[in-house]
Design an enzyme around this catalytic site. Structure first.
Site, PDB file in Angstrom:
ATOM      1  N   GLU A 298     -34.196  78.874   9.065  1.00 46.51           N
ATOM      2  CA  GLU A 298     -35.292  79.601   8.423  1.00 46.51           C
ATOM      3  C   GLU A 298     -36.563  78.773   8.274  1.00 46.51           C
ATOM      4  O   GLU A 298     -37.625  79.331   8.075  1.00 46.51           O
ATOM      5  CB  GLU A 298     -34.851  80.157   7.065  1.00 46.51           C
ATOM      6  CG  GLU A 298     -34.601  79.129   6.006  1.00 46.51           C
ATOM      7  CD  GLU A 298     -33.906  79.733   4.788  1.00 46.51           C
ATOM      8  OE1 GLU A 298     -32.992  80.570   4.983  1.00 46.51           O
ATOM      9  OE2 GLU A 298     -34.250  79.380   3.653  1.00 46.51           O
TER      10      GLU A 298
ATOM     11  N   HIS B 105     -28.744  75.662   1.171  1.00 45.29           N
ATOM     12  CA  HIS B 105     -30.180  75.473   0.972  1.00 45.29           C
ATOM     13  C   HIS B 105     -30.599  74.005   1.118  1.00 45.29           C
ATOM     14  O   HIS B 105     -31.374  73.498   0.328  1.00 45.29           O
ATOM     15  CB  HIS B 105     -30.605  76.037  -0.393  1.00 45.29           C
ATOM     16  CG  HIS B 105     -31.891  76.812  -0.309  1.00 45.29           C
ATOM     17  ND1 HIS B 105     -33.017  76.451  -0.973  1.00 45.29           N
ATOM     18  CD2 HIS B 105     -32.224  77.923   0.395  1.00 45.29           C
ATOM     19  CE1 HIS B 105     -33.987  77.316  -0.717  1.00 45.29           C
ATOM     20  NE2 HIS B 105     -33.539  78.217   0.116  1.00 45.29           N
TER      21      HIS B 105
ATOM     22  N   ARG C 228     -23.982  87.584   0.743  1.00 42.26           N
ATOM     23  CA  ARG C 228     -24.121  86.153   0.521  1.00 42.26           C
ATOM     24  C   ARG C 228     -23.895  85.915  -0.958  1.00 42.26           C
ATOM     25  O   ARG C 228     -24.528  86.542  -1.804  1.00 42.26           O
ATOM     26  CB  ARG C 228     -25.543  85.728   0.903  1.00 42.26           C
ATOM     27  CG  ARG C 228     -25.731  84.247   1.069  1.00 42.26           C
ATOM     28  CD  ARG C 228     -27.191  83.885   1.167  1.00 42.26           C
ATOM     29  NE  ARG C 228     -27.807  83.820  -0.133  1.00 42.26           N
ATOM     30  CZ  ARG C 228     -29.050  83.346  -0.364  1.00 42.26           C
ATOM     31  NH1 ARG C 228     -29.790  82.939   0.645  1.00 42.26           N
ATOM     32  NH2 ARG C 228     -29.548  83.321  -1.573  1.00 42.26           N
TER      33      ARG C 228
ATOM     34  N   TRP D 199     -34.918  71.596  -2.383  1.00 42.73           N
ATOM     35  CA  TRP D 199     -34.692  72.701  -3.325  1.00 42.73           C
ATOM     36  C   TRP D 199     -33.610  73.624  -2.795  1.00 42.73           C
ATOM     37  O   TRP D 199     -33.572  73.954  -1.648  1.00 42.73           O
ATOM     38  CB  TRP D 199     -36.003  73.487  -3.525  1.00 42.73           C
ATOM     39  CG  TRP D 199     -35.769  74.775  -4.207  1.00 42.73           C
ATOM     40  CD1 TRP D 199     -35.190  74.983  -5.423  1.00 42.73           C
ATOM     41  CD2 TRP D 199     -36.096  76.073  -3.707  1.00 42.73           C
ATOM     42  NE1 TRP D 199     -35.156  76.327  -5.713  1.00 42.73           N
ATOM     43  CE2 TRP D 199     -35.701  77.017  -4.669  1.00 42.73           C
ATOM     44  CE3 TRP D 199     -36.688  76.528  -2.513  1.00 42.73           C
ATOM     45  CZ2 TRP D 199     -35.874  78.406  -4.481  1.00 42.73           C
ATOM     46  CZ3 TRP D 199     -36.867  77.877  -2.336  1.00 42.73           C
ATOM     47  CH2 TRP D 199     -36.462  78.812  -3.314  1.00 42.73           C
TER      48      TRP D 199
ATOM     49  N   GLU E 186     -24.724  78.354   5.298  1.00 37.05           N
ATOM     50  CA  GLU E 186     -26.124  78.316   5.751  1.00 37.05           C
ATOM     51  C   GLU E 186     -26.836  77.046   5.293  1.00 37.05           C
ATOM     52  O   GLU E 186     -26.630  76.580   4.167  1.00 37.05           O
ATOM     53  CB  GLU E 186     -26.818  79.553   5.162  1.00 37.05           C
ATOM     54  CG  GLU E 186     -28.259  79.735   5.587  1.00 37.05           C
ATOM     55  CD  GLU E 186     -28.836  81.024   5.011  1.00 37.05           C
ATOM     56  OE1 GLU E 186     -28.069  82.009   4.828  1.00 37.05           O
ATOM     57  OE2 GLU E 186     -30.039  81.041   4.716  1.00 37.05           O
TER      58      GLU E 186
ATOM     59  N   GLU F 203     -30.275  89.086   7.535  1.00 35.43           N
ATOM     60  CA  GLU F 203     -30.489  89.030   6.089  1.00 35.43           C
ATOM     61  C   GLU F 203     -31.360  90.212   5.667  1.00 35.43           C
ATOM     62  O   GLU F 203     -32.326  90.562   6.347  1.00 35.43           O
ATOM     63  CB  GLU F 203     -31.210  87.718   5.749  1.00 35.43           C
ATOM     64  CG  GLU F 203     -31.398  87.474   4.258  1.00 35.43           C
ATOM     65  CD  GLU F 203     -32.074  86.117   3.985  1.00 35.43           C
ATOM     66  OE1 GLU F 203     -32.876  85.689   4.839  1.00 35.43           O
ATOM     67  OE2 GLU F 203     -31.782  85.507   2.945  1.00 35.43           O
TER      68      GLU F 203
ATOM     69  N   ARG G 267     -31.098  81.158  12.731  1.00 30.34           N
ATOM     70  CA  ARG G 267     -31.736  82.090  11.794  1.00 30.34           C
ATOM     71  C   ARG G 267     -33.261  81.936  11.718  1.00 30.34           C
ATOM     72  O   ARG G 267     -33.835  81.992  10.652  1.00 30.34           O
ATOM     73  CB  ARG G 267     -31.132  81.883  10.399  1.00 30.34           C
ATOM     74  CG  ARG G 267     -29.667  82.216  10.321  1.00 30.34           C
ATOM     75  CD  ARG G 267     -29.166  82.126   8.892  1.00 30.34           C
ATOM     76  NE  ARG G 267     -29.834  83.096   8.041  1.00 30.34           N
ATOM     77  CZ  ARG G 267     -30.845  82.816   7.251  1.00 30.34           C
ATOM     78  NH1 ARG G 267     -31.353  81.594   7.178  1.00 30.34           N
ATOM     79  NH2 ARG G 267     -31.397  83.747   6.524  1.00 30.34           N
TER      80      ARG G 267
ATOM     81  N   TYR H 117     -30.954  77.121  -7.154  1.00 28.26           N
ATOM     82  CA  TYR H 117     -31.427  78.018  -6.102  1.00 28.26           C
ATOM     83  C   TYR H 117     -30.496  79.207  -5.945  1.00 28.26           C
ATOM     84  O   TYR H 117     -29.273  79.045  -5.922  1.00 28.26           O
ATOM     85  CB  TYR H 117     -31.493  77.301  -4.747  1.00 28.26           C
ATOM     86  CG  TYR H 117     -31.598  78.302  -3.635  1.00 28.26           C
ATOM     87  CD1 TYR H 117     -32.811  78.906  -3.348  1.00 28.26           C
ATOM     88  CD2 TYR H 117     -30.470  78.725  -2.953  1.00 28.26           C
ATOM     89  CE1 TYR H 117     -32.906  79.885  -2.376  1.00 28.26           C
ATOM     90  CE2 TYR H 117     -30.552  79.706  -1.978  1.00 28.26           C
ATOM     91  CZ  TYR H 117     -31.769  80.287  -1.697  1.00 28.26           C
ATOM     92  OH  TYR H 117     -31.861  81.274  -0.756  1.00 28.26           O
TER      93      TYR H 117
ATOM     94  N   ASP I 122     -25.164  79.954   1.066  1.00 25.59           N
ATOM     95  CA  ASP I 122     -26.358  79.199   1.447  1.00 25.59           C
ATOM     96  C   ASP I 122     -26.412  77.889   0.658  1.00 25.59           C
ATOM     97  O   ASP I 122     -26.546  77.895  -0.555  1.00 25.59           O
ATOM     98  CB  ASP I 122     -27.601  80.055   1.137  1.00 25.59           C
ATOM     99  CG  ASP I 122     -28.895  79.408   1.634  1.00 25.59           C
ATOM    100  OD1 ASP I 122     -28.855  78.279   2.149  1.00 25.59           O
ATOM    101  OD2 ASP I 122     -29.948  80.056   1.494  1.00 25.59           O
TER     102      ASP I 122
END
Lengths: 402, 402, 402, 402
Positions: D262, D212, D147, D402, D236, D339, D283, D159, D210
């Site tokens: 997540e 995020h 990633r 975030w 992601e 991951e 995920r 992030y 990602d």
């Protein structure tokens, strides 16, 4: 204005309450209800260990900013513990804003949109006669609406059947009470209850019933149809609502109005229910949806889709939450009907409050803020007593929604 | 507190404005913007002849109640004249509430959620070079975002192409200006404008463009695709939006963000656009959507669906409306980007105001209420001058959206 | 031919009417109804201050062009004031075109598709017996269809319950009348009214009922179901229709035919209702939808989806609008049923007209144009008297749809 | 077999972990990961104060029964705190069941469906070169997938950009780190990162990115399109996913595969994402979704709709959770990609474990149960240190994901 201190007070004046107290450098304090029945200390920890340090030194007037910081900043969003904690902060900040501006919270929400907040009471009984007797008691007290629940023949104990007075409290100390469940017996009982109710109580009283999440959609559809002749104001929590589209089937089959929401914590827990017009009353709770800030969003979404509000308002939330419901219900246009269970005298003594009941209505009063205070000395006399809500099992032993 | 007087002041300090002034028995007054460009006197009549008599003697703190009484009580709901009139009342009542509580309106809306309200300016030019020159002027003033419009080769006059200074005003006295339109010429020009813009202005500046309702969905889809390489912040009013589902086709074909809303008067003018996520920015105007009360509902609906706000903010609304936009934009979480055209010095003199521009941002200031006043003597020096917005026709003479 | 003058005449021969008179260089004049009950002067201002200057010098035969110029050229589109103003112009231009060609308007719309326009009357009463008496009165007059409304036990005043004669007028001078509302009481009353009606009036008469926007979808669904045994021709305005999808729930639960439309101003106010076949009768008004030009579009869309027309036709619109409804109803294929309340003799004297009632039908007559004139001297004897429609509140004081 | 004791161990060997230890009358113990990064003590309280008393005396083999009792019996369902607590219990019970039967958990889940669980590593850098260097480090370690995250020009901190070693940990002690955000800058950077990656790393390596949760749907759609040339394995958390239908727009515009999950705690957090095929990888985390019991349901639903699994597996969950992910990934048919961030040596010392990494794969090992133990003495040497995840704000100060 800055926040200089905050703490959580947990007390049990008849039942457990967790209350957040936020104190400013100007000496004012705001109160928020952090109670989550049976899981109180987890919310208290969430606040004490993780949230209160973030509040110190902050400007309490910036509610929107703090709300989103607590919501998005935690990374892990939603759910009853998190949103009850954020809700407690939000209520305390609105309480503080009202006090800072010397005005009741309902004035900040746009002012009174009606004379008062019409409420309904809980009429419970072990059998139909007892339930109707309880209903008459509420009518004598001036209520215009009652929720009717009664025991199910063949089952020892059932949700909503209390111990005979106004102060029904389902949680109990020690291990959870075990209740039993039979959908067949229940579906036979309910129409009989409401047939008797209309026969004996007449048509002036508004009647409600709470399924308490114990049916599947097709069972709830059948129940709704079987109650159409009795003109219910609402059938509550017909189906567990994590799967919002589960209400489509109920909706398709019956014109009995539907209410739901007391276990919701986010607007996305109900946006499909609302935008698809699957319900008629959205019953989220100020304290559990994350405070007045998100509650207004839910109400505004609901208004667009002809859905009315009616906050969850049992005694397992404190007078702080009830006051918030009353300010909200007085101010929003699409208010529907407010649940109102009476707190015990001990609870009222710990939480002196400005709201009043008269003529079937609650009014939040005109004290600044939410109009509820916390007598910490009185609270200290009632230490926390661990208690659980009951667990419900089918007759074959399967865990079932309570 | 009671409303004891109210009146509409119409003046023309550079352009026409209608302002509602509501006066209480405590001597306070609240201001609302009642301007509807080119139809000002109809709103003034709606207020003076039909609404003001209803306000006298009423409690101005009950905004929600009065709003719904004016909305539902008229029987005939919605539309630009009606909602501008109700919007003027609503803004005046929020202004009064802020003054009564001695706090800026943004504090009543939950407090500041950001430092200030980022704005964009109008960079117009008769050709690409002139438009980019105008853009550089805005960058020099500290703007981070500019809307680029330029003349279309072969057309005499086009929407958005002004007369070379900051104070562009499309309405003009006398009969409406006749503009002409060619979709083909326009669709060839716009990508060239933005290619040149990125080439000469670089990528730090945020760029926007306003189609001004002049394309069909498939034409707008083509335009959006042809602009993807230039990373627009938004493409505005791509298609006339009375038929909300008309945006589906645009949305399906392009990732260029879409903004719309300046002609909307009710939440039902945009609820499909929002709930189907057909747009990215909802640009309704406080004064035209019926005030802050419904504006918050639109913003809350938008927030749920990842849609940001950005109030329509041209100079054909008065500083009262601009202040309301700034309070709103400072407070709501899902603020996006605010339009900001500068009023003329004459206008600013008639409407002394607390909001300020600095570093590419507007800030509403912290004066109580909306923070704008009306100098009635100054206003009286600028009597109403009838003016019309232009009429747009295709090259064959067909009336077209302007 | 050119328009050389135009003016708005406001008069009150029993109730207020605003009438647009457009005069050509050939000495002909056309009339349009500009009445918007309770907001008349705002429409008059819209016309006088903003529209009439645009008409002078224009060719009145180019209706389509002028319609779109007024609609798109105003920039701010739709809503009751704007569309009533445009509707007045459109009706006046059709009236002029008919006069210019020396032919009735229905001939321009394709000619008569039937013998006449079947109408229904308003049978109102404070109780069931009084309502049925009123219905018998209409049957005696030759009506084949009546709308039944009656008082609701426990409520002082209710929409549709007049003062005992043919000339019911809900608007009244002075402050708005306050009415009260209880959905529960209403839902109990209506089935009793229609049970009695079928019992006493039999099945030859067509029966209708107007909910007047006072129910939520699930309440309307329940009402529709409860009326199925009585074979209503339609249930009108079951739910406020700004949210068109609000009718889905009603539609899903009942086969009682549904009608709606009197508050609509644009085709996009009803296109979802029609294309999803959520209604059976579209009841828009010539004067309020923007004239015959857009009315034909609505009718044509409705025809495709098996929806019939039935113009709103109460006495709060003038004989000019009623004549337009009659020409339209005679000509379009999917005509359904026309509302017909009788104007007072004073009104008829101010507006001499060619339309006639006989055998339960209206006929527009064969005079050129719309066949209605305005006696300005008679009008001048009845100056404008400010009046408001009632405001409706629930028993708890909440503003409700009237 | 009965549960005779249970406790929560909170320790901080590099970062904070909460671990539930359940002990039976046969002397066996099971471990569950109760870590919720930044809110650890609330979960610990939920378990200690409210759940552990319910476990004592219960048969740990009845996982399904206990799971539903904790889920439904709490009444207040879902959310990160509640489901992390239930997840810890569930993992501990599966660990115990494996130990009771002397077999690894993957054998109870149906046995190994593959040789091992392919993993990806986190290659972070303050700029593109640093990120690619980090990626090369992973390739050297045998990883087949990385990633890629890198700093955004103009932003101080972003992030995913760590402090230069394998043990990136975003939470930090003291007040939350404040990060800043610019969508414009980010959208320009990412395609450059992946263009360089394919150029320098070639096409054998699988690349992921990602977002995020920091984009709106249209922004994510644009990003997905702009990355199509680089063949990402997944993009992601493109959009905050509380509103599941928010992914429709992303999906419509790009073929870049999408992964999310997540932050989910219930199957109803992703059922729309899966049944509408809006994502390609789900995920969710064993510890946060409520344990292996609900995780299998998510995987099974996903399999039906061509969606693969890939558990969230950062170092803010303990080796107990990672082991659960490895057992799960080895056993379910529709496993995708796991991951894998390396825990610090201190963490590994506190949690001795049977899982191993080799050749780009994790293998859970064949020790009974989950194959992870807790060295309580070692844990005691690392007491809890309060820490928070960062808070992210846009450049104008608005709180952002975030």
């Amino acid at each position: 204005m800055k926040i200089v201190d905050a703490k959580v007070v947990v007390c049990s004046p008849g039942r457990n309450f967790a209350t957040l107290k936020v104190i400013t450098d100007e000496g004012a304090h705001g109160l928020g209800d952090a109670t989550l029945n049976g899981r109180e200390l987890a919310v208290a920890s969430y606040l004490t260990d993780h949230v209160i340090p973030l509040l110190l030194g902050r400007d309490p007037s910036r509610i929107e900013d703090l709300w989103h910081e607590l919501h998005k900043g935690a990374y892990w969003r939603g759910g009853p513990v998190t949103m009850s904690a954020i809700g407690a902060v939000d209520l305390a900040l609105w309480d503080l804003k009202g006090k800072a501006l010397d005005t009741p919270v309902h004035n900040l929400l746009g002012g009174a949109a009606r004379r008062g907040v019409t409420v309904y009471g809980h009429a419970n009984g072990t059998d139909v006669d007892a339930a109707l007797d309880a209903a008459r008691g509420y009518l004598d007290l001036g209520y215009e609406a009652v929720r009717l629940q009664c025991g199910v023949p063949g089952l020892d104990r059932t949700y909503g059947v209390g111990r005979g007075d106004l102060y029904y409290e389902p949680a109990q100390e020690g291990m959870p009470l075990q209740e039993t469940w039979s959908t067949d017996a229940y579906l036979r009982m309910v129409p009989e209850l409401f047939a008797a109710a209309r026969d004996q109580l007449g048509w002036e009283v508004r009647l409600l019933h709470d399924v308490h999440h114990r049916l599947t959609p097709i069972e709830a559809a059948r129940l709704g149809k079987s109650l159409e002749d009795y003109g219910l104001t609402w059938l509550e929590d017909a189906v567990p609502a994590e799967l919002q589209e589960g209400f489509r089937l109920v909706r398709q089959h019956t014109t009995t109005p539907l209410a739901v929401g007391e276990v919701f914590n986010r607007i996305t827990d109900c946006h499909t229910l609302i935008t698809e017009q699957l319900i008629d009353y959205i019953r989220v709770t100020p304290a559990h949806i994350g405070g007045l800030t998100p509650l207004l969003r839910v109400a505004h979404l609901a208004e667009l889709y002809h859905v009315r509000t009616g906050c969850h308002g049992p005694t397992d939330l404190s007078p702080v939450n009830l006051a918030a419901s009353a300010h909200f219900g007085l101010a929003v246009h699409n208010f529907g009907l407010q649940e109102y269970m009476r707190h015990t005298p001990e609870t009222d003594a710990v939480f002196p409050h400005a709201y009043t009941f008269a003529d079937g209505m609650l009014h939040p009063g005109d004290a600044p803020g939410l109009g509820v205070d916390l007598d910490e000395d009185a609270a200290a006399a009632h230490p926390y007593r661990p208690a659980y809500l009951p667990v419900n099992r089918k007759l074959d032993g399967t865990v079932h929604s309570w």
